[in-house]
Design a protein around this motif. Structure first.
Motif, PDB file in Angstrom:
ATOM      1  N   ASN A 112     -16.783  39.864  39.431  1.00 55.25           N
ATOM      2  CA  ASN A 112     -15.673  40.706  38.962  1.00 55.25           C
ATOM      3  C   ASN A 112     -14.771  41.089  40.128  1.00 55.25           C
ATOM      4  OD1 ASN A 112     -14.109  42.046  37.060  1.00 55.25           O
ATOM      5  ND2 ASN A 112     -15.231  43.973  37.288  1.00 55.25           N
ATOM      6  N   ASP A 113     -14.454  40.089  40.942  1.00 55.85           N
ATOM      7  CA  ASP A 113     -13.692  40.320  42.164  1.00 55.85           C
ATOM      8  C   ASP A 113     -12.197  40.118  41.986  1.00 55.85           C
ATOM      9  OD1 ASP A 113     -15.498  41.236  43.958  1.00 55.85           O
ATOM     10  OD2 ASP A 113     -15.813  39.358  45.016  1.00 55.85           O
ATOM     11  N   THR A 114     -11.692  40.291  40.796  1.00 52.55           N
ATOM     12  CA  THR A 114     -10.255  40.104  40.587  1.00 52.55           C
ATOM     13  C   THR A 114      -9.492  41.416  40.596  1.00 52.55           C
ATOM     14  OG1 THR A 114     -10.463  40.221  38.184  1.00 52.55           O
ATOM     15  CG2 THR A 114     -10.710  38.046  39.198  1.00 52.55           C
ATOM     16  N   VAL A 115     -10.201  42.543  40.669  1.00 53.91           N
ATOM     17  CA  VAL A 115      -9.573  43.862  40.621  1.00 53.91           C
ATOM     18  C   VAL A 115      -9.658  44.521  41.984  1.00 53.91           C
ATOM     19  CG1 VAL A 115      -9.623  46.152  39.565  1.00 53.91           C
ATOM     20  CG2 VAL A 115     -10.140  44.125  38.178  1.00 53.91           C
ATOM     21  N   GLY A 116      -8.525  44.982  42.491  1.00 53.94           N
ATOM     22  CA  GLY A 116      -8.473  45.624  43.799  1.00 53.94           C
ATOM     23  C   GLY A 116      -7.225  45.181  44.526  1.00 53.94           C
ATOM     24  N   PRO A 117      -6.973  45.698  45.735  1.00 52.01           N
ATOM     25  CA  PRO A 117      -5.798  45.279  46.509  1.00 52.01           C
ATOM     26  C   PRO A 117      -5.761  43.764  46.622  1.00 52.01           C
ATOM     27  CG  PRO A 117      -6.903  47.119  47.570  1.00 52.01           C
ATOM     28  CD  PRO A 117      -7.798  46.688  46.459  1.00 52.01           C
ATOM     29  N   GLU A 118      -4.697  43.146  46.082  1.00 56.77           N
ATOM     30  CA  GLU A 118      -4.713  41.695  45.890  1.00 56.77           C
ATOM     31  C   GLU A 118      -4.856  40.895  47.174  1.00 56.77           C
ATOM     32  OE1 GLU A 118      -1.974  39.659  46.741  1.00 56.77           O
ATOM     33  OE2 GLU A 118      -0.506  41.210  47.283  1.00 56.77           O
ATOM     34  N   ASP A 119      -4.222  41.348  48.247  1.00 58.61           N
ATOM     35  CA  ASP A 119      -4.321  40.586  49.493  1.00 58.61           C
ATOM     36  C   ASP A 119      -5.726  40.683  50.094  1.00 58.61           C
ATOM     37  OD1 ASP A 119      -3.969  43.287  50.024  1.00 58.61           O
ATOM     38  OD2 ASP A 119      -2.228  43.015  51.332  1.00 58.61           O
ATOM     39  N   LEU A 120      -6.308  41.881  50.026  1.00 58.37           N
ATOM     40  CA  LEU A 120      -7.663  42.081  50.531  1.00 58.37           C
ATOM     41  C   LEU A 120      -8.671  41.284  49.699  1.00 58.37           C
ATOM     42  CD1 LEU A 120      -9.583  43.554  52.466  1.00 58.37           C
ATOM     43  CD2 LEU A 120      -9.620  45.464  50.857  1.00 58.37           C
ATOM     44  N   MET A 121      -8.490  41.257  48.380  1.00 57.27           N
ATOM     45  CA  MET A 121      -9.421  40.531  47.523  1.00 57.27           C
ATOM     46  C   MET A 121      -9.355  39.035  47.776  1.00 57.27           C
ATOM     47  SD  MET A 121     -10.819  43.029  46.160  1.00 57.27           S
ATOM     48  CE  MET A 121     -11.988  42.108  45.185  1.00 57.27           C
ATOM     49  N   LEU A 122      -8.153  38.498  47.970  1.00 53.93           N
ATOM     50  CA  LEU A 122      -8.058  37.063  48.233  1.00 53.93           C
ATOM     51  C   LEU A 122      -8.745  36.705  49.538  1.00 53.93           C
ATOM     52  CD1 LEU A 122      -5.257  34.703  47.328  1.00 53.93           C
ATOM     53  CD2 LEU A 122      -6.227  34.508  49.607  1.00 53.93           C
ATOM     54  N   GLY A 123      -8.543  37.543  50.578  1.00 57.84           N
ATOM     55  CA  GLY A 123      -9.255  37.318  51.832  1.00 57.84           C
ATOM     56  C   GLY A 123     -10.762  37.354  51.640  1.00 57.84           C
TER      57      GLY A 123
END
Length: 311
Positions: A233-244
């Motif tokens: 469920n790693d799609t929610v959160g600050p988008e740039d930080l999550m992609l990293g």
């Protein structure tokens, strides 16, 4: 009763009508072929393929278009209601210097489902006029999975003509496209993660700042199929930080490139613009856009005329 044959005068009166009908038919056919799946190309004419040619000569018909040395999709994340901003950004991109002939760059505005009927009608006009919008199947948001929806949709939407690189940026960011293309030209086409490196936990490029970052096609394809992202469920959160986080946990993005100081935020006084800029961020209002566009001489080509007088 015998019907009377039309006179030559009647034929002459109908001739202009026939010509107008022919013009509208040709224009409609040309518009329908401007882009696949109704998604037009904003930068195509500057990248070597003119989608606006109505009737190329026989030599042009026979000559196959040259395969570009590199191709880039730029997705500008925005919201349906921000039409004035999109108008400004379109002009800012369209009036940039030409993209080098060895590159193909397509620019699209990206947002989630359009639920307001007024927005839907006006967005429809934009799609007809510009053909540069992608509508994702998601609820509009910033850090609740929109970036994941974008990257996971791109491989399916453009499976027939994949890009070498895919970029995510925002509508408060001015990207100087030729400068980015020059940066990418000598880079690998595999496992690339490029942007404004964010220093965290002693790692100078733990993730790339959300103002704008680029991934190679293989990384984007991996995001689209990585079950572990959804499983955590790693799609929610600050988008740039999550992609990293996604690429770091998978051991991907080994070819990382930090474009600081050529990517940066415009400061409060708007006096830190630099001539070698690739990306400038934080253009939150028209005043900041105007300052940036003046600095880069975007309006330098305006001709003098008695029809207007500008300061």
């Amino acid at each position: 009763m015998t019907s009377k044959a039309p006179s030559s005068t009647s034929y002459l009166l109908l001739a202009p009508v026939a010509v107008l009908l022919l013009v509208f038919l040709v224009a409609s056919l040309n518009r329908s072929g401007a882009g696949s799946d109704g998604l037009g190309v904003l930068c195509a004419r500057r990248a070597g393929s003119d989608h606006y040619a109505v009737a190329p000569d026989s030599a042009e018909k026979e000559a196959a278009p040259a395969e570009p040395e590199l191709s880039l999709l730029v997705g500008i994340l925005t919201m349906p209601k921000l039409r004035e901003r999109r108008d400004t950004v379109r002009l800012a991109y369209a009036l940039q210097p030409p993209v080098p002939s060895y590159a193909r760059v397509d620019v699209r505005f990206v947002f989630c489902n359009v639920t307001d009927p007024v927005d839907a009608a006006l967005v429809a006009l934009e799609i007809i006029a510009h053909g540069d919008i992608i509508v994702l199947d998601c609820a509009e948001n910033m850090n609740d999975g929109k970036t994941y929806a974008y990257f996971s949709s791109v491989p399916r939407l453009f499976a027939d003509a994949p890009y070498d690189y895919v970029m995510k940026t925002d509508d408060d960011t001015y990207l100087r496209v030729p400068a980015l293309v020059e940066e990418l030209r000598g880079k690998p086409r595999h496992d690339v993660y490029l942007g404004y490196g964010f220093n965290m936990s002693g790692d100078p490029m733990l993730f790339m700042h959300g103002m704008g970052y680029v991934m190679s096609w293989d990384l984007v394809s991996w995001v689209a199929t990585a079950e572990e992202i959804l499983a955590r469920n790693d799609t929610v959160g600050p988008e740039d930080l999550m992609l990293g986080k996604w690429v770091n946990l998978a051991g991907k993005g080994k070819n990382r490139y930090d474009l600081k100081p050529r990517m940066y935020d415009l400061n409060w006084n708007m006096d830190n613009l630099r001539p070698d800029t690739v990306v400038v961020h934080m253009l939150k209002d028209n005043r900041r856009w105007a300052t940036t566009l003046r600095y880069f001489n975007v309006t330098a080509g305006i001709k003098t005329s008695k029809l207007y007088r500008l300061p």
